[in-house]
Design an enzyme around this catalytic site. Structure first.
Site, PDB file in Angstrom:
ATOM      1  N   ARG A  38     -13.432  -5.497 -24.516  1.00 34.11           N
ATOM      2  CA  ARG A  38     -12.931  -5.683 -23.162  1.00 34.11           C
ATOM      3  C   ARG A  38     -13.669  -4.705 -22.280  1.00 34.11           C
ATOM      4  O   ARG A  38     -13.796  -3.524 -22.630  1.00 34.11           O
ATOM      5  CB  ARG A  38     -11.428  -5.378 -23.157  1.00 34.11           C
ATOM      6  CG  ARG A  38     -10.772  -5.601 -21.830  1.00 34.11           C
ATOM      7  CD  ARG A  38      -9.358  -5.041 -21.804  1.00 34.11           C
ATOM      8  NE  ARG A  38      -9.340  -3.715 -21.225  1.00 34.11           N
ATOM      9  CZ  ARG A  38      -8.265  -3.167 -20.648  1.00 34.11           C
ATOM     10  NH1 ARG A  38      -7.122  -3.831 -20.601  1.00 34.11           N
ATOM     11  NH2 ARG A  38      -8.321  -1.959 -20.137  1.00 34.11           N
ATOM     12  N   TYR A  86      -8.171   0.616 -12.402  1.00 32.20           N
ATOM     13  CA  TYR A  86      -7.446   0.321 -13.637  1.00 32.20           C
ATOM     14  C   TYR A  86      -8.424   0.201 -14.810  1.00 32.20           C
ATOM     15  O   TYR A  86      -9.471  -0.435 -14.696  1.00 32.20           O
ATOM     16  CB  TYR A  86      -6.655  -1.003 -13.521  1.00 32.20           C
ATOM     17  CG  TYR A  86      -6.259  -1.474 -14.892  1.00 32.20           C
ATOM     18  CD1 TYR A  86      -5.205  -0.862 -15.556  1.00 32.20           C
ATOM     19  CD2 TYR A  86      -7.017  -2.418 -15.580  1.00 32.20           C
ATOM     20  CE1 TYR A  86      -4.898  -1.195 -16.854  1.00 32.20           C
ATOM     21  CE2 TYR A  86      -6.711  -2.773 -16.880  1.00 32.20           C
ATOM     22  CZ  TYR A  86      -5.656  -2.152 -17.514  1.00 32.20           C
ATOM     23  OH  TYR A  86      -5.369  -2.469 -18.815  1.00 32.20           O
ATOM     24  N   ASP A 114      -9.910  -7.652 -18.089  1.00 28.98           N
ATOM     25  CA  ASP A 114      -8.490  -7.649 -17.709  1.00 28.98           C
ATOM     26  C   ASP A 114      -8.370  -7.410 -16.205  1.00 28.98           C
ATOM     27  O   ASP A 114      -8.788  -6.362 -15.704  1.00 28.98           O
ATOM     28  CB  ASP A 114      -7.772  -6.534 -18.485  1.00 28.98           C
ATOM     29  CG  ASP A 114      -6.260  -6.595 -18.358  1.00 28.98           C
ATOM     30  OD1 ASP A 114      -5.755  -7.357 -17.513  1.00 28.98           O
ATOM     31  OD2 ASP A 114      -5.583  -5.863 -19.118  1.00 28.98           O
ATOM     32  N   HIS A 172      -5.448  -7.385 -14.712  1.00 34.30           N
ATOM     33  CA  HIS A 172      -4.186  -6.640 -14.595  1.00 34.30           C
ATOM     34  C   HIS A 172      -3.324  -7.123 -13.423  1.00 34.30           C
ATOM     35  O   HIS A 172      -2.852  -6.321 -12.613  1.00 34.30           O
ATOM     36  CB  HIS A 172      -4.449  -5.133 -14.530  1.00 34.30           C
ATOM     37  CG  HIS A 172      -3.551  -4.351 -15.432  1.00 34.30           C
ATOM     38  ND1 HIS A 172      -2.589  -3.498 -14.970  1.00 34.30           N
ATOM     39  CD2 HIS A 172      -3.458  -4.306 -16.782  1.00 34.30           C
ATOM     40  CE1 HIS A 172      -1.940  -2.962 -15.993  1.00 34.30           C
ATOM     41  NE2 HIS A 172      -2.449  -3.429 -17.102  1.00 34.30           N
ATOM     42  N   GLU A 201      -8.170 -11.943 -18.432  1.00 32.08           N
ATOM     43  CA  GLU A 201      -6.759 -11.665 -18.740  1.00 32.08           C
ATOM     44  C   GLU A 201      -5.960 -11.383 -17.482  1.00 32.08           C
ATOM     45  O   GLU A 201      -6.446 -10.691 -16.578  1.00 32.08           O
ATOM     46  CB  GLU A 201      -6.745 -10.447 -19.672  1.00 32.08           C
ATOM     47  CG  GLU A 201      -5.381  -9.910 -20.008  1.00 32.08           C
ATOM     48  CD  GLU A 201      -5.496  -8.721 -20.956  1.00 32.08           C
ATOM     49  OE1 GLU A 201      -6.489  -8.627 -21.712  1.00 32.08           O
ATOM     50  OE2 GLU A 201      -4.591  -7.873 -20.928  1.00 32.08           O
ATOM     51  N   GLU A 214       1.269 -10.256 -21.849  1.00 30.35           N
ATOM     52  CA  GLU A 214       1.698  -8.949 -22.348  1.00 30.35           C
ATOM     53  C   GLU A 214       3.005  -8.473 -21.712  1.00 30.35           C
ATOM     54  O   GLU A 214       3.696  -7.651 -22.296  1.00 30.35           O
ATOM     55  CB  GLU A 214       0.593  -7.900 -22.171  1.00 30.35           C
ATOM     56  CG  GLU A 214       0.268  -7.564 -20.733  1.00 30.35           C
ATOM     57  CD  GLU A 214      -0.825  -6.511 -20.603  1.00 30.35           C
ATOM     58  OE1 GLU A 214      -1.851  -6.646 -21.281  1.00 30.35           O
ATOM     59  OE2 GLU A 214      -0.636  -5.565 -19.828  1.00 30.35           O
ATOM     60  N   ARG A 241      -0.541 -13.707 -25.090  1.00 37.88           N
ATOM     61  CA  ARG A 241      -0.731 -12.335 -25.533  1.00 37.88           C
ATOM     62  C   ARG A 241       0.576 -11.579 -25.782  1.00 37.88           C
ATOM     63  O   ARG A 241       0.649 -10.377 -25.609  1.00 37.88           O
ATOM     64  CB  ARG A 241      -1.575 -11.568 -24.497  1.00 37.88           C
ATOM     65  CG  ARG A 241      -2.931 -12.202 -24.249  1.00 37.88           C
ATOM     66  CD  ARG A 241      -3.833 -11.281 -23.470  1.00 37.88           C
ATOM     67  NE  ARG A 241      -4.096 -10.066 -24.203  1.00 37.88           N
ATOM     68  CZ  ARG A 241      -3.584  -8.889 -23.928  1.00 37.88           C
ATOM     69  NH1 ARG A 241      -2.792  -8.720 -22.912  1.00 37.88           N
ATOM     70  NH2 ARG A 241      -3.889  -7.847 -24.664  1.00 37.88           N
ATOM     71  N   GLU A 284      -5.914  -7.373 -29.774  1.00 40.34           N
ATOM     72  CA  GLU A 284      -6.351  -6.163 -29.068  1.00 40.34           C
ATOM     73  C   GLU A 284      -6.149  -4.943 -29.969  1.00 40.34           C
ATOM     74  O   GLU A 284      -5.130  -4.823 -30.644  1.00 40.34           O
ATOM     75  CB  GLU A 284      -5.517  -5.995 -27.787  1.00 40.34           C
ATOM     76  CG  GLU A 284      -5.914  -4.772 -26.977  1.00 40.34           C
ATOM     77  CD  GLU A 284      -5.081  -4.633 -25.700  1.00 40.34           C
ATOM     78  OE1 GLU A 284      -3.988  -5.227 -25.625  1.00 40.34           O
ATOM     79  OE2 GLU A 284      -5.536  -3.917 -24.794  1.00 40.34           O
ATOM     80  N   TRP A 302       0.139  -2.954 -10.312  1.00 45.48           N
ATOM     81  CA  TRP A 302      -0.787  -2.007 -10.941  1.00 45.48           C
ATOM     82  C   TRP A 302      -1.574  -2.716 -12.019  1.00 45.48           C
ATOM     83  O   TRP A 302      -1.057  -3.547 -12.717  1.00 45.48           O
ATOM     84  CB  TRP A 302      -0.022  -0.817 -11.543  1.00 45.48           C
ATOM     85  CG  TRP A 302      -0.963   0.036 -12.361  1.00 45.48           C
ATOM     86  CD1 TRP A 302      -1.994   0.796 -11.877  1.00 45.48           C
ATOM     87  CD2 TRP A 302      -0.981   0.164 -13.786  1.00 45.48           C
ATOM     88  NE1 TRP A 302      -2.646   1.385 -12.926  1.00 45.48           N
ATOM     89  CE2 TRP A 302      -2.061   1.010 -14.100  1.00 45.48           C
ATOM     90  CE3 TRP A 302      -0.196  -0.376 -14.819  1.00 45.48           C
ATOM     91  CZ2 TRP A 302      -2.383   1.349 -15.410  1.00 45.48           C
ATOM     92  CZ3 TRP A 302      -0.498  -0.040 -16.117  1.00 45.48           C
ATOM     93  CH2 TRP A 302      -1.584   0.818 -16.414  1.00 45.48           C
TER      94      TRP A 302
HETATM   95  C1  GCO Z   1      -3.844  -4.139 -22.058  1.00 45.67           C
HETATM   96  C2  GCO Z   1      -2.895  -3.677 -21.053  1.00 45.67           C
HETATM   97  C3  GCO Z   1      -2.295  -2.351 -21.205  1.00 45.67           C
HETATM   98  C4  GCO Z   1      -1.136  -2.119 -20.264  1.00 45.67           C
HETATM   99  C5  GCO Z   1      -0.135  -1.214 -20.887  1.00 45.67           C
HETATM  100  C6  GCO Z   1       1.076  -1.015 -20.020  1.00 45.67           C
HETATM  101  O1  GCO Z   1      -4.347  -5.228 -21.881  1.00 45.67           O
HETATM  102  O2  GCO Z   1      -4.056  -3.431 -23.020  1.00 45.67           O
HETATM  103  O3  GCO Z   1      -3.021  -4.262 -19.827  1.00 45.67           O
HETATM  104  O4  GCO Z   1      -3.196  -1.308 -21.260  1.00 45.67           O
HETATM  105  O5  GCO Z   1      -1.595  -1.605 -19.068  1.00 45.67           O
HETATM  106  O6  GCO Z   1       0.206  -1.715 -22.126  1.00 45.67           O
HETATM  107  O7  GCO Z   1       2.062  -0.338 -20.707  1.00 45.67           O
HETATM  108 MG    MG Z   2      -3.743  -6.274 -20.218  1.00 47.23          MG
END
Ligand code: GCO
Ligand code: MG
Length: 402
Positions: free
Chosen positions: A147, A159, A210, A212, A236, A262, A283, A339, A402
């Site tokens: 990633r 991020y 990602d 996010h 992602e 997630e 995920r 992951e 975030w």
């Molecule tokens: C990822 C994630 C994480 C999250 C975290 C939040 O894809 O690994 O986005 O890094 O930010 O799990 O608690």
């Molecule tokens: Mg993520």
């Protein structure tokens, strides 16, 4: 086989983890991860104050019945706190059942469907040059998928970009740190990173990215179209996930595979995404989405609709959670990728485990159960410390994902 004790252990070997350990009258134990990043004590209380007393005296073999008892029986369904607590109980019961049967958990889930679990690592950098070096480092470690996150010029903090490259920990502050974000700067810049990576590595590495949860659907469609030439394995969390139909708009514009899940805690968060084939990878994590029992249900639904797994495996998912994910990954037919964000040596000391990394894959050991435990003496050396994830704002100060 009766449960005699349910113990909740909170520890902070560099970051906070909540672990449930169940004990049975024939001397077996099982562990489950109940960590909810930044809200850990809420789950610890849910377990200690409301669940543990329901477990003592129950037959430890009753995995499905216990799941339904805690889910339907609480009346208040779903939600990250409830589902993390149920997940921990469920995972610990699978661990116990495996030990009672003398079999690794994947054997109880139908046996091996593959020899190893393909993983992706996290490469990130402050500049395109640094990102290229990091991807080369993962390549040298044998990773076949990474990633990639890169600092966006003009933003003070992006991020996924860390100072310590191997051990990235975003929940790093006793009160939430604030970051600033510009989707415009991001959309203009990020395709250039992937273009540079393809120039340097050709098609050799599988690349992921990602977002996010930060774009609108039409912005995400633009991003995906601009990334199409670089053959990503997935993009992602392009948008916030509350509105499942939001993904339809992205789908109408692009062939880039989409991954999400997630932050989901139940199958009801993703039924539309799966049955309308709006995403390619789901995920969900064992520790956040109701344990092995419920995650398996989600992956089984996904399999009917050509959606593959891509389980969350960030550092806030403890080695207990990772081990549980690996058993599911090993058994299901529609595994995609896992992951793998390395845990620190202190975390590995608190959670001794038999899974191991080799040549781009994670492998399970052959011992009964999950093959992971918590060393309570080691855990006691690392007391809980309040830690929050950052809060993000747009340049003008508006609160943003975030
Ligand atoms: C990822 C994630 C994480 C999250 C975290 C939040 O894809 O690994 O986005 O890094 O930010 O799990 O608690
Ligand atoms: Mg993520």
């Amino acid at each position: 086989m009766r449960i005699t004790e349910a113990r909740v252990i909170v520890t902070c070997p560099g970051r906070n983890f909540v672990t449930l350990k169940l004990f049975t009258d024939d001397g077996l134990t099982g562990v489950g991860d109940a960590t909810l990043n930044g809200r850990e004590l809420a789950v610890a209380s849910y377990l200690t104050d409301h669940v543990c007393r329901l477990l003592v005296g129950r037959d430890a073999h009753l995995i499905e019945d216990t799941w339904q008892y805690l889910y339907q029986g609480s009346y208040w369904r779903r939600g990250p706190v409830t589902m993390a607590a149920i997940a921990a109980v469920d995972t610990a019961l699978w661990d116990i059942k495996g030990k009672a049967a003398g079999l690794p958990v994947y054997q109880l889930l139908g046996g091996r469907s593959r020899e190893g679990v393909l993983v992706y690592g996290h490469a990130n950098g402050a500049s395109v040059e640094e990102v290229i070096d990091e991807v080369a480092r993962y390549d040298a470690m044998g990773y076949r998928a990474v990633r990639v996150q890169c600092a966006i010029p003009g933003l003070s903090d992006t991020y996924g970009v860390s100072t310590d490259k191997l051990f990235y920990e975003p929940a790093d502050s006793p009160l939430p740190r604030e970051t600033r974000w510009s989707s415009e700067s991001y959309l203009d810049f990020i395709p250039t990173v992937f273009s540079a990576l393809r120039e340097r590595f050709g098609l050799h590495m599988r690349l992921l990215h990602d977002v996010h949860h930060r774009l609108t659907p039409i912005e995400a469609a633009r991003l995906c179209k601009s990334m199409e030439p670089y053959g990503l394995l997935w993009i992602e969390d392009p948008i916030r996930e509350e509105l499942q139909e939001g993904f339809r708009l992205i789908r109408q514009h692009t062939t880039v595979p989409i991954a999400t899940g997630e932050v989901f805690n139940s199958i009801w968060d993703c039924t539309q995404l799966i049955t309308e084939q709006l995403v390619d990878y789901i995920r969900v994590a064992v520790s956040h989405a109701g344990g092995i029992t419920h995650v398996r249900r989600i992956f089984q639904l996904a399999d009917l609709y050509h959606v593959r797994s891509g389980s969350h495996g960030a550092t806030d998912l403890s080695p207990v959670s990772l081990a549980a994910a690996l058993h599911v990954d090993t058994a299901i037919p529609n595994f995609g990728i896992q992951e793998y964000m390395r845990h620190t040596p202190a975390t590995d000391e608190v959670f001794p485990h038999s899974y191991f990394y080799n040549d781009g894959e994670l492998h399970l050991g052959d011992e009964p159960g999950l093959g992971v435990d918590i060393d309570e003496a080691a855990a006691a050396r690392f007391p809980y410390r309040p830690a929050y994830l950052p809060v993000n704002r747009l340049i003008d100060g508006t609160v943003h994902s975030w």
